[in-house]
Design an enzyme around this catalytic site. Structure first.
Site, PDB file in Angstrom:
ATOM      1  CE  LYS A   1     -29.090  23.396  -3.778  1.00  0.00           C
ATOM      2  NZ  LYS A   1     -29.971  24.164  -2.934  1.00  0.00           N
TER       3      LYS A   1
ATOM      4  CG  ASP B   1     -33.541  20.661   1.484  1.00  0.00           C
ATOM      5  OD1 ASP B   1     -33.966  21.545   0.710  1.00  0.00           O
ATOM      6  OD2 ASP B   1     -34.053  19.544   1.571  1.00  0.00           O
TER       7      ASP B   1
ATOM      8  CD  GLU C   1     -31.281  20.490  -1.952  1.00  0.00           C
ATOM      9  OE1 GLU C   1     -32.137  20.420  -2.838  1.00  0.00           O
ATOM     10  OE2 GLU C   1     -31.081  21.512  -1.284  1.00  0.00           O
TER      11      GLU C   1
END
Length: 310
Positions: free
Chosen positions: A31, A33, A176
């Protein structure tokens, strides 16, 4: 623009990792950011639309050449625009000056100092054909076969059946978290679906800036870390100092904003255990991300995400 249809991005739900028996049925991606965007490459030109459909093309000129790296096809791609901090980690704080800037000269300057990278993870349309109904694995194969990686755009790797390892890696890299995607799932434009599940390493928290510490080494003469707190019943409670997630531009902006707020005494109810603090009036509100709260009420591994615009 020509014939490419406009899509809304599919959105992940917050949730847990798939269970051990389930894992082979899921892909895991890091993921990133940054800010979500759909890229429309058509007739050799690029158009970038934000998650809510705003045209953000002018803000990111270093991505324009992507239109020439898709094998002559007209395509709609899904991805995340990311900026990196000094440690080479994706930093939302680093991206902030880029997000709202449209002044051409200022944008050109920022391209040199805070370049962005577009990390592509899906493909929605190729020429006259939607790709949204294809299963995830086929869309990823298609994406990798069409996009030629460049200096400012990449197609990051994905993993199958390794959710725990991927989440642990993301934590070590300071990312993240991860997004788990069901291998058989289609792309559902504009829908939030559990077929995409995001699993986060970090908690986000609004904090009030009550002071700062001067930097050392590369950051001598500027801010080394911010001293932050959260409002409590008896006043501002100190929760820690934040020293990562900044770019030079962010630090300069904070220095300018904090200078007129200087005061002689600490605004915190408890005395922070820091040397050479510079106290300020507690008016600036920002957002940090952190891993957890320690037993004595301090943020563990906090990183700056930026000032709150609201």
């Amino acid at each position: 623009m020509g014939h490419l249809p406009v899509y809304a991005p599919m959105v992940a739900q917050l949730g847990p990792l798939p269970g051990p028996a389930e894992q082979e049925a899921w892909a895991v991606e890091m993921k990133w950011d940054g800010v979500r965007c759909l890229a429309y490459a058509e007739d050799g030109a690029l158009r970038l639309l934000s998650r809510n459909g705003r045209d953000v093309t002018l803000a990111y000129p270093e991505l324009y050449a992507l239109a020439g790296a898709v094998g002559g096809h007209d395509v709609v791609l899904d991805g995340e625009i990311v900026a990196f901090d000094e440690a080479g980690r994706p930093s939302f704080g680093a991206l902030q000056p880029r997000m709202h800037q449209r002044n051409t000269a200022r944008v050109a300057e920022l391209v040199r100092t805070v370049p962005v990278t577009l990390l592509l993870f899906d493909i929605l349309h190729v020429n006259n054909s939607p790709a949204v109904d294809l299963p995830y694995v086929q869309r990823r194969d298609l994406l990798e076969s069409i996009v030629r990686p460049g200096a400012r755009w990449q197609v990051p790797a994905w993993f199958q059946g390794q959710a725990e390892q991927a989440l642990a890696s993301s934590r070590q890299l300071g990312l993240e978290g991860v997004v788990c995607k069901r291998l058989t799932s289609p792309y559902r434009p504009g829908r939030r679906s559990a077929e995409w599940t995001k699993v986060k390493n970090f908690i986000h928290q609004d904090v009030v800036v009550g002071g700062w510490k001067p930097g050392e080494g590369r950051r001598a003469g500027t801010i080394g870390s911010l001293l932050v707190g959260v409002p409590g019943k008896s006043g501002l409670t100190y929760v820690g100092s934040v020293g990562t997630g900044f770019t030079d531009a962010t630090l300069e902006d904070l220095r300018v904003r904090l200078a007129p707020l200087a005061r002689a005494t600490s605004p915190f109810t408890d005395q922070p255990p820091v040397d050479r603090p510079h106290w300020v009036e507690p008016v600036l509100v920002g957002e940090v991300q952190y891993a957890e709260m320690t037993g004595d009420g301090r943020l563990r591994h906090p990183s700056w995400r930026g000032l709150r615009a609201d």
